[in-house]
Every structure is written in C-alpha cells, then in structure tokens.
Design a protein around this motif. Structure first.
Motif, PDB file in Angstrom:
ATOM      1  N   UNK A 147       0.782  -1.184  -0.371  1.00 12.99           N
ATOM      2  CA  UNK A 147       0.068   0.117   0.111  1.00 12.99           C
ATOM      3  C   UNK A 147       0.983   1.356   0.036  1.00 12.99           C
ATOM      4  N   UNK A 148       0.582   2.338  -0.930  1.00 18.10           N
ATOM      5  CA  UNK A 148       1.487   3.234  -1.119  1.00 18.10           C
ATOM      6  C   UNK A 148       0.413   4.525  -0.608  1.00 18.10           C
ATOM      7  N   UNK A 149       1.007   5.294   0.355  1.00 20.82           N
ATOM      8  CA  UNK A 149       0.368   6.475   0.858  1.00 20.82           C
ATOM      9  C   UNK A 149       0.373   7.802  -0.273  1.00 20.82           C
ATOM     10  N   UNK A 150       1.654   8.001  -0.394  1.00 21.46           N
ATOM     11  CA  UNK A 150       2.198   9.184  -1.457  1.00 21.46           C
ATOM     12  C   UNK A 150       2.900   8.641  -2.169  1.00 21.46           C
ATOM     13  N   UNK A 151       2.285   8.576  -3.501  1.00 21.72           N
ATOM     14  CA  UNK A 151       2.924   7.889  -4.570  1.00 21.72           C
ATOM     15  C   UNK A 151       4.491   8.828  -5.182  1.00 21.72           C
ATOM     16  N   UNK A 152       5.396   8.025  -5.570  1.00 15.23           N
ATOM     17  CA  UNK A 152       6.503   8.556  -5.722  1.00 15.23           C
ATOM     18  C   UNK A 152       6.778   8.507  -7.398  1.00 15.23           C
ATOM     19  N   UNK A 153       6.165   9.346  -8.017  1.00  9.25           N
ATOM     20  CA  UNK A 153       6.822   9.165  -9.550  1.00  9.25           C
ATOM     21  C   UNK A 153       6.861  10.870 -10.159  1.00  9.25           C
ATOM     22  N   UNK A 154       7.203  11.740  -9.111  1.00 11.26           N
ATOM     23  CA  UNK A 154       7.695  12.921  -9.198  1.00 11.26           C
ATOM     24  C   UNK A 154       6.840  13.675 -10.409  1.00 11.26           C
ATOM     25  N   UNK A 155       5.293  13.538 -10.134  1.00 18.19           N
ATOM     26  CA  UNK A 155       4.538  14.172 -11.282  1.00 18.19           C
ATOM     27  C   UNK A 155       4.581  15.640 -11.283  1.00 18.19           C
TER      28      UNK A 155
ATOM     29  N   UNK B  19      27.939 -10.182   3.093  1.00 17.64           N
ATOM     30  CA  UNK B  19      27.095  -9.317   2.622  1.00 17.64           C
ATOM     31  C   UNK B  19      27.890  -8.043   2.110  1.00 17.64           C
ATOM     32  N   UNK B  20      27.531  -7.525   0.766  1.00 14.95           N
ATOM     33  CA  UNK B  20      28.272  -6.346   0.538  1.00 14.95           C
ATOM     34  C   UNK B  20      27.123  -5.398   0.422  1.00 14.95           C
ATOM     35  N   UNK B  21      27.314  -4.172   1.040  1.00 17.33           N
ATOM     36  CA  UNK B  21      26.364  -2.924   1.026  1.00 17.33           C
ATOM     37  C   UNK B  21      26.897  -1.907   0.188  1.00 17.33           C
ATOM     38  N   UNK B  22      26.183  -1.373  -0.753  1.00 15.77           N
ATOM     39  CA  UNK B  22      26.662  -0.289  -1.732  1.00 15.77           C
ATOM     40  C   UNK B  22      25.922   0.781  -1.607  1.00 15.77           C
ATOM     41  N   UNK B  23      26.266   2.003  -1.898  1.00 19.38           N
ATOM     42  CA  UNK B  23      25.110   3.159  -2.385  1.00 19.38           C
ATOM     43  C   UNK B  23      25.997   4.136  -3.065  1.00 19.38           C
ATOM     44  N   UNK B  24      25.186   4.804  -3.762  1.00 21.76           N
ATOM     45  CA  UNK B  24      26.217   6.020  -4.713  1.00 21.76           C
ATOM     46  C   UNK B  24      25.326   7.161  -4.786  1.00 21.76           C
ATOM     47  N   UNK B  25      25.638   8.623  -4.330  1.00 26.39           N
ATOM     48  CA  UNK B  25      24.594   9.758  -4.475  1.00 26.39           C
ATOM     49  C   UNK B  25      24.342  10.115  -5.755  1.00 26.39           C
ATOM     50  N   UNK B  26      23.212  10.146  -6.015  1.00 27.95           N
ATOM     51  CA  UNK B  26      22.869  10.379  -7.421  1.00 27.95           C
ATOM     52  C   UNK B  26      21.276  10.438  -7.378  1.00 27.95           C
ATOM     53  N   UNK B  27      20.780  11.627  -8.117  1.00 29.08           N
ATOM     54  CA  UNK B  27      19.454  11.744  -8.293  1.00 29.08           C
ATOM     55  C   UNK B  27      18.466  10.987  -9.060  1.00 29.08           C
ATOM     56  N   UNK B  28      18.945  10.082  -9.902  1.00 29.40           N
ATOM     57  CA  UNK B  28      18.129   9.074 -10.492  1.00 29.40           C
ATOM     58  C   UNK B  28      16.914   9.886 -11.133  1.00 29.40           C
ATOM     59  N   UNK B  29      17.418  10.753 -12.028  1.00 30.83           N
ATOM     60  CA  UNK B  29      16.079  11.766 -12.555  1.00 30.83           C
ATOM     61  C   UNK B  29      15.600  10.828 -13.689  1.00 30.83           C
ATOM     62  N   UNK B  30      14.187  10.604 -13.033  1.00 27.25           N
ATOM     63  CA  UNK B  30      13.519   9.599 -13.723  1.00 27.25           C
ATOM     64  C   UNK B  30      13.030   9.760 -15.457  1.00 27.25           C
ATOM     65  N   UNK B  31      13.002  11.122 -15.405  1.00 28.93           N
ATOM     66  CA  UNK B  31      12.415  11.506 -16.913  1.00 28.93           C
ATOM     67  C   UNK B  31      10.967  11.691 -16.976  1.00 28.93           C
ATOM     68  N   UNK B  32      10.481  11.526 -15.970  1.00 31.06           N
ATOM     69  CA  UNK B  32       8.945  11.627 -15.992  1.00 31.06           C
ATOM     70  C   UNK B  32       8.672  12.869 -15.019  1.00 31.06           C
ATOM     71  N   UNK B  33       9.546  13.458 -14.490  1.00 29.01           N
ATOM     72  CA  UNK B  33       9.346  14.653 -13.573  1.00 29.01           C
ATOM     73  C   UNK B  33       9.434  16.023 -14.571  1.00 29.01           C
ATOM     74  N   UNK B  34       8.466  16.949 -13.877  1.00 27.20           N
ATOM     75  CA  UNK B  34       8.516  18.288 -14.706  1.00 27.20           C
ATOM     76  C   UNK B  34       9.121  19.422 -13.839  1.00 27.20           C
TER      77      UNK B  34
END
Lengths: 155, 106
Positions: A147-155, B19-34
């Motif tokens: 269940x997702x309370x606030x969706x996260x697709x950055x509309x 166990x290997x834990x990894x992370x990288x700081x990156x915005x991961x801009x989805x291409x769907x945001x305005x």
C-alpha cells in the motif's frame, strides 16, 4: 441542433455521464500506470520466453504500508542453492502500477545467496512481482502487495 | 561528482558468506518529472552496476528509473580467495564511477 435526452434519462444520469467523461479526459493523455498485459509482456521478455510459475520460494520483503512512494525498500530472496550448474541466475523486479513497469534486473553468479536489497519508487498501491530465472532456464515468480500512501513518480 | 560507498567484512574465513552494502549519491532523474516551468526534466540515472572479484563477475544489475535516488544495492558472495573487489556504476551520460577494495580470506 443538440438532441435532447429522452424523457427516461433523468438529470442525475446525465450528470454522472458527464463526470465519467471528464475523468476519462483527464486520464487519457498519459497512461498513469502499466497494464497487467504490459507487465506480462515485459516479464516474458525478461524471462527469456519461459513462462514463470508462481513459487513460494521467491520471497519479496516490502513494508506493508509505504508512506513515501519515492523510497520503498525491498528485498527479494530465492530459497535455492547457489552452486555452479544449479543456481539462480537473475531476479527481475516489475511494478505494474508504475508508469513504466520495469524496476531492475539483478544478475547472480553461483556464490553467496540469491538475495538482493534495493529501494524503488512506487506510483501507487499495487502488487510488486519478482521473477527468478534459474540456471536451467526455469522461471519462478513471487508477488507481494504494497500500500502506498503518497506516490513517488515526481509528477 | 557522485561518491560511491561500499561496506563489507574485508577479512573473512574461507567459505563465509559476506554481505556487501553499496550506495552512490545520485538524483536518479526519472525523465517523468516536470520542472517549475512544466518542462520535462530529462532522464539521467545510474543504469548499471557491477561487482567483480579478481576480474570475475560476482553480481551485476540493470536499473530502471523506478530505482530511488541515491541507489543502494546489497548482495552476497562466498569468500573463496583473497584479492580485489571492484565496483562500477554506469551513468546515462556515459560516466563510470568506480571503487576497489581489498579482501583477505584466511
């Protein structure tokens, strides 16, 4: 010019019809979610043609309620040996309630265990699907509702 | 420039599952945001990750825009030999961010 509604259609019916139409107009320009058919098609491609069988050995760990759809932690594990010639080679994660259903594909070698942790974006409440591909080409599937309370697709 | 981080037991006994834990700081801009002007922000994500031990593949991943910002990936491997673990993150713009760590197996 305009044809008047027949006497049997009341005012309320007309209003309902209008609001349904408005809703469709709002949704029509951009599909906000993938369909089950789209997800199935993607899964068939990812699984290399094998038809995934539902299997309890594929486990998806997710919060029951994800308050922030932008960051939903998940763990997929497969209760299966990881030795040469008998291992899990890939786990594909699909979220069919997202605008694009593909989440990630993880590729394993016969070492450690078939388990992976990451964090994903979920647009809305939905079922997350994980497909595990074995070294003999078999594909197994697990599903988990979140269940997702606030969706996260950055509309 | 994104800074990757990894964490695992760098000394292990042969046969241990690490166990290997990894992370990288990156915005991961989805291409769907305005943006504020209503213009779609172009997609820019880390689309691939790979980890090798002494050049042999241990684990790799292909990531879609549905992966959250600052992508974290945790996975497991069996300690069989000493050597070097190499980690590689690939950006949509072609950049590759890498990191290597020694592993001692006794």
């Amino acid at each position: 010019m305009s044809t008047s509604p027949s006497a049997s259609i009341g005012r309320r019916t007309v209003v309902l019809g209008l609001s349904a139409g408005a809703c469709a107009l709002v949704l029509a320009p951009k599909a906000a979610e993938a369909t089950r058919a789209e997800a199935d098609e993607l899964i068939a491609k990812l699984a290399g043609g094998a038809k995934p069988q539902m299997d309890a050995r594929v486990k998806i760990k997710l919060p029951e309620i994800a308050e922030n759809g932008n960051t939903v932690p998940f763990t997929v594990s497969v209760d299966h040996p990881m030795v040469a010639g008998n291992s899990v080679t890939a786990i594909h994660v699909v979220a069919e309630g997202n605008p694009a259903p593909q989440v990630a594909s993880f590729h394993f070698t016969p070492t450690g265990k078939a388990e992976v942790y990451a964090r994903m974006r979920l647009a809305k409440t939905q079922e997350v699907r994980a497909i595990a591909v074995l070294s003999d080409g078999t594909a197994l599937e697990g599903r988990k509702e979140v269940k997702v309370t606030v969706g996260g697709c950055g509309g | 420039m994104p800074t990757p981080k990894v964490k695992f037991n760098e000394t292990a006994a042969k046969g241990d599952i690490l166990e290997v834990k990894t992370m990288i700081d990156h915005d991961m801009e989805s291409g769907q945001r305005k943006d504020a002007a209503g213009k779609v922000v172009p997609r820019k994500i880390i689309n691939a990750f790979a980890c090798t031990l002494n050049g042999k593949m241990l684990f790799s991943a292909e990531l879609a825009p549905a992966i959250s910002a600052n992508p974290a990936l945790n996975f497991f491997f069996t300690a069989t030999e000493s050597g070097t673990l190499e980690f590689k993150w690939t950006d949509d713009d072609g950049s590759v961010y890498g990191l290597s760590r020694p592993l001692t197996v006794t």
